[in-house]
Motif scaffolding. Structure first.
Motif, PDB file in Angstrom:
ATOM      1  N   ALA A 286       0.817  -1.216   0.000  1.00  0.00           N
ATOM      2  CA  ALA A 286       0.000   0.000   0.000  1.00  0.00           C
ATOM      3  C   ALA A 286       0.846   1.260   0.000  1.00  0.00           C
ATOM      4  CB  ALA A 286      -0.926  -0.012   1.219  1.00  0.00           C
ATOM      5  N   GLN A 287       1.994   1.229   0.666  1.00  0.00           N
ATOM      6  CA  GLN A 287       2.806   2.448   0.797  1.00  0.00           C
ATOM      7  C   GLN A 287       4.203   2.328   0.198  1.00  0.00           C
ATOM      8  OE1 GLN A 287       1.674   5.319   2.064  1.00  0.00           O
ATOM      9  NE2 GLN A 287      -0.343   4.434   2.466  1.00  0.00           N
ATOM     10  N   HIS A 288       4.658   1.120  -0.049  1.00  0.00           N
ATOM     11  CA  HIS A 288       6.054   0.917  -0.472  1.00  0.00           C
ATOM     12  C   HIS A 288       6.132  -0.065  -1.636  1.00  0.00           C
ATOM     13  CE1 HIS A 288       7.127   2.978   3.262  1.00  0.00           C
ATOM     14  NE2 HIS A 288       6.238   2.189   3.857  1.00  0.00           N
ATOM     15  N   ALA A 289       5.244   0.085  -2.587  1.00  0.00           N
ATOM     16  CA  ALA A 289       5.122  -0.878  -3.683  1.00  0.00           C
ATOM     17  C   ALA A 289       6.396  -1.003  -4.514  1.00  0.00           C
ATOM     18  CB  ALA A 289       3.950  -0.494  -4.581  1.00  0.00           C
ATOM     19  N   THR A 290       7.190   0.067  -4.577  1.00  0.00           N
ATOM     20  CA  THR A 290       8.433   0.027  -5.354  1.00  0.00           C
ATOM     21  C   THR A 290       9.327  -1.131  -4.916  1.00  0.00           C
ATOM     22  OG1 THR A 290       8.446   2.403  -5.759  1.00  0.00           O
ATOM     23  CG2 THR A 290      10.566   1.287  -5.899  1.00  0.00           C
ATOM     24  N   TYR A 291       9.275  -1.470  -3.626  1.00  0.00           N
ATOM     25  CA  TYR A 291      10.223  -2.425  -3.072  1.00  0.00           C
ATOM     26  C   TYR A 291       9.628  -3.800  -2.800  1.00  0.00           C
ATOM     27  CZ  TYR A 291      13.118   1.643  -2.788  1.00  0.00           C
ATOM     28  OH  TYR A 291      13.840   2.756  -3.138  1.00  0.00           O
ATOM     29  N   VAL A 292       8.373  -3.999  -3.158  1.00  0.00           N
ATOM     30  CA  VAL A 292       7.725  -5.295  -2.938  1.00  0.00           C
ATOM     31  C   VAL A 292       7.594  -6.018  -4.267  1.00  0.00           C
ATOM     32  CG1 VAL A 292       5.697  -6.476  -2.031  1.00  0.00           C
ATOM     33  CG2 VAL A 292       6.474  -4.355  -0.964  1.00  0.00           C
ATOM     34  N   ASP A 293       8.223  -7.158  -4.376  1.00  0.00           N
ATOM     35  CA  ASP A 293       8.272  -7.914  -5.619  1.00  0.00           C
ATOM     36  C   ASP A 293       6.897  -8.510  -5.931  1.00  0.00           C
ATOM     37  OD1 ASP A 293       9.087  -9.322  -7.825  1.00  0.00           O
ATOM     38  OD2 ASP A 293      10.774 -10.304  -6.841  1.00  0.00           O
ATOM     39  N   THR A 294       6.433  -8.304  -7.147  1.00  0.00           N
ATOM     40  CA  THR A 294       5.157  -8.889  -7.579  1.00  0.00           C
ATOM     41  C   THR A 294       5.346  -9.872  -8.725  1.00  0.00           C
ATOM     42  OG1 THR A 294       4.782  -7.017  -9.084  1.00  0.00           O
ATOM     43  CG2 THR A 294       3.825  -6.861  -6.875  1.00  0.00           C
ATOM     44  N   SER A 295       6.582 -10.281  -8.970  1.00  0.00           N
ATOM     45  CA  SER A 295       6.877 -11.208 -10.058  1.00  0.00           C
ATOM     46  C   SER A 295       6.655 -12.653  -9.617  1.00  0.00           C
ATOM     47  CB  SER A 295       8.337 -11.035 -10.496  1.00  0.00           C
ATOM     48  OG  SER A 295       9.197 -11.406  -9.436  1.00  0.00           O
ATOM     49  N   PRO A 296       6.751 -13.622 -10.546  1.00  0.00           N
ATOM     50  CA  PRO A 296       6.639 -15.025 -10.147  1.00  0.00           C
ATOM     51  C   PRO A 296       7.629 -15.383  -9.033  1.00  0.00           C
ATOM     52  CG  PRO A 296       6.561 -14.839 -12.528  1.00  0.00           C
ATOM     53  CD  PRO A 296       6.898 -13.466 -12.004  1.00  0.00           C
ATOM     54  N   LYS A 297       7.174 -16.171  -8.091  1.00  0.00           N
ATOM     55  CA  LYS A 297       7.947 -16.579  -6.926  1.00  0.00           C
ATOM     56  C   LYS A 297       8.304 -15.408  -6.015  1.00  0.00           C
ATOM     57  CE  LYS A 297       9.974 -20.878  -8.621  1.00  0.00           C
ATOM     58  NZ  LYS A 297      11.191 -21.686  -8.717  1.00  0.00           N
ATOM     59  N   ALA A 298       7.587 -14.282  -6.178  1.00  0.00           N
ATOM     60  CA  ALA A 298       7.883 -13.114  -5.370  1.00  0.00           C
ATOM     61  C   ALA A 298       7.716 -13.401  -3.886  1.00  0.00           C
ATOM     62  CB  ALA A 298       6.983 -11.960  -5.782  1.00  0.00           C
TER      63      ALA A 298
END
Length: 341
Positions: A286-298
């Motif tokens: 919600a606040q730090h999406a730049t640093y949260v991986d959303t790719s496969p196996k994230a």
């Protein structure tokens, strides 16, 4: 209607600039001139695991910032030589990880001396035990997956500094600085005070590329705070697009938030905390999406981040050592969805 203040306008412009830097189309393998004689090259992290590079053209030589993997070094050497006939004399390892230091021999073969903070060699002695007479270490493990490693050999940096090392020809000044433990115990920064440009290595990245297993998150927060005091106008991160000083603030804020979420749950048993990881991840998105991986196996990589903080706070393991080591291999070799070179 009330007109916005000058401060508000400048704040909006600064934030827009930072967002643009992060959200712009990826310009991998492209040279960007940050200032006269100062260059940034965004590495192909997802395809080949390459880190970002920089270089500064001095009167008599070139200083390269980060050695990269061998294939990454081979990517930028022709680009440097296309700009100048001056010899490449120094290659600065911002830390000991393979995607930043494993091409040291390539640079040495091209006439450069590998440079680093003294803790980089200390970390190599801990993890690259095959180089120092022990059993095979990380290099040998990675060489099984990367052809570019099998074609060269591991070389430790031989020109070391403790607090600061300065390159200055009267036109350009580059200060190699050390602010403490962060991503690793040997994180070095390259600071150009005249241009207010800071090369951070992986102490600050601009994307979901934080591996935390070789550092300490509490110390990392303090190290970033010290780096912020430089007042950088341009931040060239270890991975991801170049940005402004807000990259340091955003990176630091992510770790503060991650530690706060784990702190609230530190008394939970490991199995209960593992069940909470999706909730923690949603909160940070919600606040730090730049640093949260959303790719496969994230989820595997994020779990390793939570596990590191949990271990720091409690001394207890959340996941197996095998899972933590796999997170490191993903970080060094191909990060998100890339393939080994």
């Amino acid at each position: 209607m009330q007109r916005p203040t000058l401060f508000a306008v400048l704040t909006i412009v600064a934030l827009a600039s930072m967002v643009h830097a992060r959200g712009a189309a990826v310009q991998v393998n492209t040279v960007k001139e940050l200032a006269p004689g100062v260059y940034f090259h965004e590495g192909d992290i997802r395809g080949k695991g390459h880190c970002n590079n920089g270089w500064v053209i001095f009167d008599d030589y070139v200083l390269v910032l980060d050695a990269n993997f061998p294939s990454g070094a081979q990517e930028i050497i022709p680009k440097i030589k296309a700009q100048t006939s001056k010899p490449i004399r120094f290659a600065f390892d911002t830390h000991h990880h393979g995607d930043h230091a494993y091409a040291n021999q390539v640079w040495a073969d091209n006439g450069a001396v590998p440079v680093a903070h003294e803790n980089v060699v200390a970390e190599m002695k801990k993890y690259e035990t095959g180089l120092f007479g022990g059993k095979p270490g990380r290099w040998e493990t990675e060489a099984k997956a990367r052809a570019d490693l099998r074609a060269t050999r591991l070389k430790a940096p031989s020109l070391l500094y403790r607090e600061i090392m300065i390159f200055d020809d009267g036109t350009h000044r580059v200060e190699l600085r050390y602010f403490g433990v962060g991503h690793t115990y040997g994180d070095g920064f390259a600071w150009l005070p005249k241009e207010k440009i800071l090369f951070t290595g992986d102490a600050a990245v601009n994307g979901p590329f934080n591996y935390m297993g070789d550092g300490d998150s509490a110390a990392w927060i303090e190290t970033l705070a010290k780096a912020q005091q430089l007042g950088a106008a341009v931040v060239a991160p270890g991975h991801g697009p170049v940005g402004n000083g807000g990259v340091l603030a955003a990176q630091r804020a992510f770790f503060v938030a991650l530690r706060a979420e784990v702190e609230k749950r530190k008394d939970l048993a490991p199995d209960r905390l593992r069940a909470e990881i999706p909730t923690i991840r949603t909160a940070l998105l919600a606040q730090h999406a730049t640093y949260v991986d959303t790719s496969p196996k994230a989820s595997d990589g994020f779990q390793a981040q939570v596990a590191q903080v949990y271990k720091e706070l409690t001394g207890r393991a959340l996941v197996s050592s095998t899972a933590m080591d796999e997170a490191r291999r993903r970080h060094e070799r191909h990060h998100a969805v890339g393939r080994a070179e």
